[in-house]
Design a protein around this motif. Structure first.
Motif, PDB file in Angstrom:
ATOM      1  N   ARG A  86      26.306   5.584  23.440  1.00  0.00           N
ATOM      2  CA  ARG A  86      24.847   5.741  23.435  1.00  0.00           C
ATOM      3  C   ARG A  86      24.161   4.410  23.135  1.00  0.00           C
ATOM      4  O   ARG A  86      23.182   4.042  23.789  1.00  0.00           O
ATOM      5  N   LEU A  87      24.671   3.675  22.164  1.00  0.00           N
ATOM      6  CA  LEU A  87      24.069   2.388  21.820  1.00  0.00           C
ATOM      7  C   LEU A  87      24.209   1.385  22.955  1.00  0.00           C
ATOM      8  O   LEU A  87      23.275   0.625  23.237  1.00  0.00           O
ATOM      9  N   ALA A  88      25.364   1.368  23.621  1.00  0.00           N
ATOM     10  CA  ALA A  88      25.559   0.438  24.736  1.00  0.00           C
ATOM     11  C   ALA A  88      24.535   0.690  25.828  1.00  0.00           C
ATOM     12  O   ALA A  88      23.953  -0.257  26.390  1.00  0.00           O
ATOM     13  N   ASP A  89      24.286   1.950  26.136  1.00  0.00           N
ATOM     14  CA  ASP A  89      23.303   2.285  27.168  1.00  0.00           C
ATOM     15  C   ASP A  89      21.898   1.862  26.753  1.00  0.00           C
ATOM     16  O   ASP A  89      21.145   1.293  27.551  1.00  0.00           O
ATOM     17  N   MET A  90      21.546   2.114  25.498  1.00  0.00           N
ATOM     18  CA  MET A  90      20.194   1.810  25.036  1.00  0.00           C
ATOM     19  C   MET A  90      19.966   0.306  24.882  1.00  0.00           C
ATOM     20  O   MET A  90      18.914  -0.218  25.258  1.00  0.00           O
ATOM     21  N   LEU A  91      20.939  -0.405  24.362  1.00  0.00           N
ATOM     22  CA  LEU A  91      20.764  -1.834  24.097  1.00  0.00           C
ATOM     23  C   LEU A  91      20.796  -2.674  25.363  1.00  0.00           C
ATOM     24  O   LEU A  91      20.315  -3.809  25.367  1.00  0.00           O
ATOM     25  N   ALA A  92      21.354  -2.138  26.435  1.00  0.00           N
ATOM     26  CA  ALA A  92      21.368  -2.868  27.703  1.00  0.00           C
ATOM     27  C   ALA A  92      19.956  -3.161  28.181  1.00  0.00           C
ATOM     28  O   ALA A  92      19.742  -4.110  28.947  1.00  0.00           O
ATOM     29  N   ALA A  93      18.994  -2.377  27.724  1.00  0.00           N
ATOM     30  CA  ALA A  93      17.605  -2.554  28.142  1.00  0.00           C
ATOM     31  C   ALA A  93      16.769  -3.286  27.099  1.00  0.00           C
ATOM     32  O   ALA A  93      15.553  -3.397  27.245  1.00  0.00           O
ATOM     33  N   VAL A  94      17.411  -3.796  26.044  1.00  0.00           N
ATOM     34  CA  VAL A  94      16.690  -4.462  24.952  1.00  0.00           C
ATOM     35  C   VAL A  94      16.893  -5.971  25.057  1.00  0.00           C
ATOM     36  O   VAL A  94      18.020  -6.457  24.890  1.00  0.00           O
ATOM     37  N   PRO A  95      15.842  -6.753  25.328  1.00  0.00           N
ATOM     38  CA  PRO A  95      15.994  -8.189  25.580  1.00  0.00           C
ATOM     39  C   PRO A  95      15.949  -9.052  24.313  1.00  0.00           C
ATOM     40  O   PRO A  95      15.140  -9.973  24.196  1.00  0.00           O
ATOM     41  N   VAL A  96      16.799  -8.748  23.329  1.00  0.00           N
ATOM     42  CA  VAL A  96      16.870  -9.571  22.120  1.00  0.00           C
ATOM     43  C   VAL A  96      18.328  -9.897  21.841  1.00  0.00           C
ATOM     44  O   VAL A  96      19.235  -9.193  22.304  1.00  0.00           O
ATOM     45  N   PRO A  97      18.603 -10.967  21.089  1.00  0.00           N
ATOM     46  CA  PRO A  97      19.991 -11.310  20.765  1.00  0.00           C
ATOM     47  C   PRO A  97      20.658 -10.194  19.959  1.00  0.00           C
ATOM     48  O   PRO A  97      20.032  -9.581  19.086  1.00  0.00           O
ATOM     49  N   VAL A  98      21.928  -9.953  20.243  1.00  0.00           N
ATOM     50  CA  VAL A  98      22.709  -8.932  19.545  1.00  0.00           C
ATOM     51  C   VAL A  98      23.943  -9.587  18.932  1.00  0.00           C
ATOM     52  O   VAL A  98      24.725 -10.235  19.636  1.00  0.00           O
ATOM     53  N   VAL A  99      24.116  -9.410  17.630  1.00  0.00           N
ATOM     54  CA  VAL A  99      25.291  -9.906  16.909  1.00  0.00           C
ATOM     55  C   VAL A  99      26.175  -8.707  16.618  1.00  0.00           C
ATOM     56  O   VAL A  99      25.770  -7.782  15.916  1.00  0.00           O
ATOM     57  N   LEU A 100      27.384  -8.708  17.160  1.00  0.00           N
ATOM     58  CA  LEU A 100      28.309  -7.594  16.994  1.00  0.00           C
ATOM     59  C   LEU A 100      29.409  -7.978  16.014  1.00  0.00           C
ATOM     60  O   LEU A 100      30.204  -8.876  16.275  1.00  0.00           O
ATOM     61  N   ASP A 101      29.441  -7.300  14.873  1.00  0.00           N
ATOM     62  CA  ASP A 101      30.508  -7.468  13.894  1.00  0.00           C
ATOM     63  C   ASP A 101      31.435  -6.259  14.036  1.00  0.00           C
ATOM     64  O   ASP A 101      31.072  -5.158  13.629  1.00  0.00           O
ATOM     65  N   PRO A 102      32.611  -6.428  14.634  1.00  0.00           N
ATOM     66  CA  PRO A 102      33.462  -5.281  14.958  1.00  0.00           C
ATOM     67  C   PRO A 102      34.194  -4.746  13.731  1.00  0.00           C
ATOM     68  O   PRO A 102      35.404  -4.925  13.566  1.00  0.00           O
ATOM     69  N   VAL A 103      33.451  -4.082  12.862  1.00  0.00           N
ATOM     70  CA  VAL A 103      34.001  -3.568  11.608  1.00  0.00           C
ATOM     71  C   VAL A 103      34.949  -2.413  11.902  1.00  0.00           C
ATOM     72  O   VAL A 103      34.542  -1.390  12.451  1.00  0.00           O
ATOM     73  N   MET A 104      36.205  -2.574  11.523  1.00  0.00           N
ATOM     74  CA  MET A 104      37.198  -1.518  11.760  1.00  0.00           C
ATOM     75  C   MET A 104      37.991  -1.158  10.516  1.00  0.00           C
ATOM     76  O   MET A 104      38.396  -0.016  10.335  1.00  0.00           O
ATOM     77  N   VAL A 105      38.197  -2.139   9.651  1.00  0.00           N
ATOM     78  CA  VAL A 105      38.969  -1.916   8.430  1.00  0.00           C
ATOM     79  C   VAL A 105      38.252  -2.608   7.282  1.00  0.00           C
ATOM     80  O   VAL A 105      37.825  -3.758   7.404  1.00  0.00           O
ATOM     81  N   ALA A 106      38.090  -1.906   6.161  1.00  0.00           N
ATOM     82  CA  ALA A 106      37.458  -2.501   4.986  1.00  0.00           C
ATOM     83  C   ALA A 106      38.378  -3.535   4.362  1.00  0.00           C
ATOM     84  O   ALA A 106      39.593  -3.560   4.598  1.00  0.00           O
ATOM     85  N   ALA A 107      37.807  -4.419   3.524  1.00  0.00           N
ATOM     86  CA  ALA A 107      38.607  -5.436   2.851  1.00  0.00           C
ATOM     87  C   ALA A 107      39.709  -4.811   1.999  1.00  0.00           C
ATOM     88  O   ALA A 107      40.758  -5.420   1.770  1.00  0.00           O
ATOM     89  N   SER A 108      39.495  -3.586   1.548  1.00  0.00           N
ATOM     90  CA  SER A 108      40.490  -2.874   0.746  1.00  0.00           C
ATOM     91  C   SER A 108      41.670  -2.394   1.576  1.00  0.00           C
ATOM     92  O   SER A 108      42.679  -1.930   1.040  1.00  0.00           O
ATOM     93  N   GLY A 109      41.552  -2.466   2.929  1.00  0.00           N
ATOM     94  CA  GLY A 109      42.591  -1.972   3.811  1.00  0.00           C
ATOM     95  C   GLY A 109      42.316  -0.593   4.352  1.00  0.00           C
ATOM     96  O   GLY A 109      43.060  -0.090   5.202  1.00  0.00           O
ATOM     97  N   ASP A 110      41.248   0.053   3.907  1.00  0.00           N
ATOM     98  CA  ASP A 110      40.896   1.390   4.377  1.00  0.00           C
ATOM     99  C   ASP A 110      40.323   1.328   5.788  1.00  0.00           C
ATOM    100  O   ASP A 110      39.411   0.538   6.053  1.00  0.00           O
ATOM    101  N   ARG A 111      40.852   2.173   6.700  1.00  0.00           N
ATOM    102  CA  ARG A 111      40.333   2.226   8.065  1.00  0.00           C
ATOM    103  C   ARG A 111      38.987   2.922   8.070  1.00  0.00           C
ATOM    104  O   ARG A 111      38.828   3.984   7.493  1.00  0.00           O
ATOM    105  N   LEU A 112      38.008   2.318   8.753  1.00  0.00           N
ATOM    106  CA  LEU A 112      36.649   2.849   8.771  1.00  0.00           C
ATOM    107  C   LEU A 112      36.292   3.533  10.082  1.00  0.00           C
ATOM    108  O   LEU A 112      35.325   4.283  10.134  1.00  0.00           O
ATOM    109  N   VAL A 113      37.016   3.256  11.153  1.00  0.00           N
ATOM    110  CA  VAL A 113      36.723   3.868  12.451  1.00  0.00           C
ATOM    111  C   VAL A 113      38.025   4.369  13.067  1.00  0.00           C
ATOM    112  O   VAL A 113      39.103   3.825  12.814  1.00  0.00           O
ATOM    113  N   PRO A 114      37.961   5.422  13.880  1.00  0.00           N
ATOM    114  CA  PRO A 114      39.168   5.923  14.535  1.00  0.00           C
ATOM    115  C   PRO A 114      39.682   4.951  15.587  1.00  0.00           C
ATOM    116  O   PRO A 114      38.939   4.122  16.124  1.00  0.00           O
TER     117      PRO A 114
END
Length: 265
Positions: A86-114
């Protein structure tokens, strides 16, 4: 100037939405937010994750963008494929810089996304990102390969990710050495960025803080290289001052307001 963070909430206040808004404020930018997940989290680790439904994430984004003059967007934790699509579709039409931080695992080692969200993030959001800011483990996950163990490996992985389109800032804080070395690749050219390595356990939220600092500088009109340099200086100061804070019993946060506060918490 206004910057928007699209990320998860950290109930302990050291990372996620909370770190992003603190960073925006410290750098003189007004911060707005779209919350993608709630976490039960503290300095000891992540105890639970509660994803926000994609429809409501989209509703938040529509509310912000229909009213506020957002000049840059930072994306952090995204909890499921439906939200990413949903975000990819919506942001494709937004003309501003996008910074993507691909957060997947916390510093503690806990997985945050499937696991299934990794491919969606790489295949959908790289197309709308101006710059992506993985650390060494995240770069390996995105590429489906082993982690880089030295600077040459980092450069090769940064270039492989940059081939997908966006600029890449591959962060080397997980490696050893007296210096912390990052690799920045923009338009096919890579350069080495260094900062002194600080001996502290209080590094919770460093990735969130760096990416939101880049977004803050972009919102103020800085070119990309200058935005990265300014963000690197800010996070270096925040890490160096982290031990001035006493927050929690585990890995505490960096000091977002190191240039503004002159007293111990």
């Amino acid at each position: 100037m206004i910057a928007l963070t699209i990320a998860g909430s950290d109930s302990g206040g050291g990372a996620g939405i909370q770190a992003d808004l603190k960073t925006f404020a410290a750098l003189g930018v007004y911060g707005a937010s779209v919350i993608t997940a709630l976490t039960a989290q503290n300095t000891m680790g992540v105890q639970g994750v509660y994803p926000i439904p994609a429809d409501f994430v989209a509703q938040q984004l529509t509310s912000v963008m229909s009213d506020l003059d957002v000049r840059a967007i930072k994306i952090g934790m995204l909890a499921d494929v439906a939200v990413i699509d949903r975000l990819a579709d919506m942001l494709a039409a937004v003309p501003v810089p996008v910074v993507l931080d691909p957060v997947m695992v916390a510093a503690s080692g806990d997985r945050l996304v499937p696991v299934e969200a990794v491919a969606a993030l790489r295949d959908r959001l790289f197309g709308v990102a101006t710059i992506v800011t993985p650390n060494v483990p995240e770069a390996a996950v995105l590429l489906g390969t082993a982690e880089a163990t030295d600077e040459a490996g980092m450069r090769a992985q940064a270039m492989a990710l940059a081939d997908r389109g966006p600029a890449i800032l591959l962060k080397g804080g997980h490696l050893d050495g007296r210096e912390s070395v990052d690799v920045l690749c923009i338009d096919g050219a890579c350069e080495r960025l260094t900062s002194p390595r600080v001996a502290t356990r209080n590094t919770h939220g460093t990735g969130c803080t760096l990416s939101s600092a880049i977004a803050a500088h972009l919102a103020q009109g800085a070119p990309l290289r200058e935005a990265v340099a300014g963000a690197k200086a800010y996070i270096s100061g925040a890490i160096a001052a982290a031990d001035e804070l006493t927050i929690g019993r585990g890995h505490g946060p960096v000091h977002h307001f190191h240039a503004l506060w002159r007293h111990e918490v």
